[in-house]
Design an enzyme around this catalytic site. Structure first.
Site, PDB file in Angstrom:
ATOM      1  N   MET A 180      40.450  42.164  29.458  1.00  0.00           N
ATOM      2  CA  MET A 180      40.291  41.643  30.821  1.00  0.00           C
ATOM      3  C   MET A 180      39.593  40.278  30.815  1.00  0.00           C
ATOM      4  O   MET A 180      39.266  39.742  29.763  1.00  0.00           O
ATOM      5  CB  MET A 180      39.499  42.638  31.668  1.00  0.00           C
ATOM      6  CG  MET A 180      40.326  43.773  32.211  1.00  0.00           C
ATOM      7  SD  MET A 180      39.327  44.767  33.345  1.00  0.00           S
ATOM      8  CE  MET A 180      40.611  45.830  34.025  1.00  0.00           C
ATOM      9  N   GLY A 240      35.050  44.189  41.647  1.00  0.00           N
ATOM     10  CA  GLY A 240      35.124  45.020  40.433  1.00  0.00           C
ATOM     11  C   GLY A 240      33.718  45.421  39.989  1.00  0.00           C
ATOM     12  O   GLY A 240      32.847  44.576  39.875  1.00  0.00           O
ATOM     13  N   GLY A 252      34.733  36.481  44.296  1.00  0.00           N
ATOM     14  CA  GLY A 252      35.283  36.894  45.594  1.00  0.00           C
ATOM     15  C   GLY A 252      34.170  37.361  46.523  1.00  0.00           C
ATOM     16  O   GLY A 252      34.128  36.998  47.709  1.00  0.00           O
ATOM     17  N   ASP A 282      33.628  39.598  33.782  1.00  0.00           N
ATOM     18  CA  ASP A 282      34.407  38.410  33.390  1.00  0.00           C
ATOM     19  C   ASP A 282      33.556  37.222  32.910  1.00  0.00           C
ATOM     20  O   ASP A 282      34.077  36.325  32.247  1.00  0.00           O
ATOM     21  CB  ASP A 282      35.284  37.931  34.557  1.00  0.00           C
ATOM     22  CG  ASP A 282      36.267  38.989  35.013  1.00  0.00           C
ATOM     23  OD1 ASP A 282      36.578  39.894  34.211  1.00  0.00           O
ATOM     24  OD2 ASP A 282      36.721  38.929  36.173  1.00  0.00           O
ATOM     25  N   ARG A 297      37.093  46.212  47.271  1.00  0.00           N
ATOM     26  CA  ARG A 297      37.596  44.854  47.528  1.00  0.00           C
ATOM     27  C   ARG A 297      38.042  44.896  48.988  1.00  0.00           C
ATOM     28  O   ARG A 297      38.968  45.625  49.318  1.00  0.00           O
ATOM     29  CB  ARG A 297      38.769  44.534  46.609  1.00  0.00           C
ATOM     30  CG  ARG A 297      38.395  44.554  45.118  1.00  0.00           C
ATOM     31  CD  ARG A 297      39.486  43.917  44.283  1.00  0.00           C
ATOM     32  NE  ARG A 297      39.341  44.200  42.864  1.00  0.00           N
ATOM     33  CZ  ARG A 297      38.570  43.485  42.029  1.00  0.00           C
ATOM     34  NH1 ARG A 297      37.869  42.482  42.484  1.00  0.00           N
ATOM     35  NH2 ARG A 297      38.518  43.798  40.750  1.00  0.00           N
TER      36      ARG A 297
HETATM   37  O1  F6P Z   1      36.913  40.967  37.928  1.00  0.00           O
HETATM   38  C1  F6P Z   1      36.826  42.067  37.121  1.00  0.00           C
HETATM   39  C2  F6P Z   1      38.190  42.562  36.720  1.00  0.00           C
HETATM   40  O2  F6P Z   1      37.991  43.715  35.921  1.00  0.00           O
HETATM   41  C3  F6P Z   1      39.075  41.550  36.005  1.00  0.00           C
HETATM   42  O3  F6P Z   1      38.746  41.394  34.660  1.00  0.00           O
HETATM   43  C4  F6P Z   1      40.445  42.156  36.242  1.00  0.00           C
HETATM   44  O4  F6P Z   1      41.426  41.150  36.240  1.00  0.00           O
HETATM   45  C5  F6P Z   1      40.328  42.770  37.612  1.00  0.00           C
HETATM   46  O5  F6P Z   1      38.944  42.950  37.844  1.00  0.00           O
HETATM   47  C6  F6P Z   1      41.026  44.087  37.781  1.00  0.00           C
HETATM   48  O6  F6P Z   1      40.857  44.469  39.091  1.00  0.00           O
HETATM   49  P1  F6P Z   1      41.266  45.903  39.692  1.00  0.00           P
HETATM   50  O7  F6P Z   1      40.270  46.900  39.185  1.00  0.00           O
HETATM   51  O8  F6P Z   1      41.186  45.708  41.152  1.00  0.00           O
HETATM   52  O9  F6P Z   1      42.638  46.189  39.164  1.00  0.00           O
END
Ligand code: F6P
Length: 324
Positions: free
Chosen positions: A170, A11, A104, A128, A72
Site C-alpha cells: 500500500m 484509513g 483527506g 502511507d 471515510r
Molecule cells: O490511506 C491508507 C490506505 O491504506 C492506502 O494505503 C490505500 O490506498 C487505501 O487506504 C485503501 O483504502 P480502503 O481501505 O478504503 O480500501
C-alpha cells in the site's frame, strides 16, 4: 478551552489508539473534559459521541485499529454536512477538535476551521507516511514491520520454487512503504510512483540477476506505481518477455493496516497526543503536530496536505548497490 473532542478518520492505522489514550489522559491532566466522536466525521454529523475519562482508554495502547472507529465520510465533503457537524459540536459544547487521520481527514478539518472558525489540531495517522511536516506518521513503522515479516515469508517459498515474486504494498500515491520495506527485505527492484524506472530497465535488471546466478527474486511494487497497468499486468508482461521466469503476484492488502503497534508508534502516538491537547489549550490551532529528528513540529494543515516531502532517492541507489 474547557472541552476537547477527538476523532479518528479515514484509513485506520496502528498507533491511533495510543494517540486517543494520550489525548484523553492529557485532557484529564489539565482538567479538561474529553469527548470521543465515534466513526470520524460521520459520527460528528450523526451526533454519535461519548464522554471519555482516563479509565475509558485502559488496555488500548497495544491494540491495532481504532477504539473510536473510523469512516471515510462523503457527506462531510458537502457544506451542508459540515454545517450539521458544526451545529453538533456547538450543542456538545466542544471548544476544540483533534482530528487523527491522513490528508483527506485534514482537508475536512481545515474546512471546519476556515468556514466556522472552529479550532482544530491534526495528528498524522496513516500508514502511507505521505504528509509534509513530519518524518513519520502514526502506523507507518508498524506497517513497514508487517510488510517485512510478510515478505520474509514469501521469500522462503520463492527460494524453494525458484520463482520471481511481485509483491504489491500500500501507500496510495506514495512510495514510502515500498522503498523502505524493499530495502529491508533485499528486493531485486523497488517500483515507486516517484521514480519511473521503465519496463526495459526492469527487464535488464532481471536478466543481469539471472546471469549472476540468482534463482529467485522479489520485486516490491508500490500500489501507485505505473510501470504496468497494475501489478498483474506487469507480471504477465514480464513473463511474456522473459518466459523462463516463473512469476507470482502477492498483493498484501489490508493486512498492512492492522496489528499491534510497534514501540515506535506507541511512543509517537503518546507524544503527539500530549502536544495536540496542549496546543489547543495554548490557542495554537489550524496545524498538524508532527515529529522530526525526535523534536515535535507544528505545520499548518494546508502545508501538511499540499507540501511535498521528497522521498529519499538515495535509498534506491543503495538498494541497487545491494543487488549487484
Ligand atoms: O490511506 C491508507 C490506505 O491504506 C492506502 O494505503 C490505500 O490506498 C487505501 O487506504 C485503501 O483504502 P480502503 O481501505 O478504503 O480500501
Amino acid at each position: 478551552m474547557k472541552t476537547i473532542g477527538v476523532l479518528t478518520s479515514g484509513g485506520d492505522s496502528p498507533g491511533m489508539n495510543s494517540a486517543i489514550r494520550s489525548v484523553v489522559r492529557t485532557c484529564a491532566h489539565y482538567d479538561k473534559k474529553c469527548i470521543g466522536i465515534v466513526r470520524g466525521f460521520s459520527g460528528l454529523i450523526e451526533n454519535n459521541t461519548k464522554i471519555l475519562n482516563t479509565r475509558s482508554v485502559r488496555g488500548i495502547i497495544n491494540r491495532g485499529g481504532t477504539f473510536l472507529y473510523s469512516a471515510r465520510c462523503e457527506e462531510f465533503k458537502t457544506k451542508a454536512g459540515r454545517s450539521q457537524a458544526h451545529e453538533n459540536l456547538k450543542k456538545a459544547e466542544i471548544d476544540g477538535l483533534i482530528v487523527i487521520g491522513g490528508d483527506g481527514s485534514f482537508t475536512g478539518a481545515m474546512l471546519l476551521e476556515k468556514e466556522f472558525g472552529f479550532p482544530v489540531v491534526g495528528i498524522p495517522g496513516t500508514i502511507d507516511n505521505d504528509l509534509f511536516g513530519t518524518t513519520h506518521t502514526l502506523g507507518y513503522d508498524t506497517a513497514l514491520n508487517t510488510v517485512m515479516d510478510a515478505i520474509d515469508k514469501i521469500r522462503d517459498t520463492a527460494i524453494s520454487h525458484h520463482r520471481l515474486f511481485l509483491v504489491e504494498v500500500m501507500g496510495a500515491d506514495a512510495g514510502y512503504i515500498a522503498l523502505n520495506s524493499g530495502l529491508a527485505i533485499g528486493a531485486q527492484e523497488i517500483l515507486i510512483p516517484e521514480v519511473n524506472m521503465s519496463f526495459d530497465n526492469l527487464i535488464n535488471s532481471l536478466k543481469t540477476s539471472k546471469k549472476s546466478g540468482k534463482t529467485s527474486s522479489i520485486i516490491v511494487v508500490a500500489e501507485g506505481d505505473k510501470t504496468g497497468k497494475n501489478v498483474f499486468d506487469l507480471a504477465s508482461k514480464i513473463e511474456d518477455t522473459l518466459p523462463r521466469y516463473e512469476t507470482r503476484v502477492s498483493v498484501l492488502g489490508h493486512i498492512q493496516r492492522g496489528g499491534s503497534p510497534t514501540c515506535f508508534d506507541r511512543v509517537l502516538g503518546t507524544q503527539l497526543g500530549v502536544r495536540a491537547v496542549e496546543s489547543l489549550i495554548e490557542n495554537n490551532h489550524g496545524l498538524m503536530i508532527g515529529i522530526n529528528s525526535g523534536k515535535i513540529t507544528f505545520t499548518p494543515l494546508n502545508k501538511a496536505i499540499k507540501g511535498k516531502t521528497k522521498i529519499n532517492k538515495e535509498l534506491l541507489r543503495m538498494s541497487k548497490i545491494m543487488n549487484t
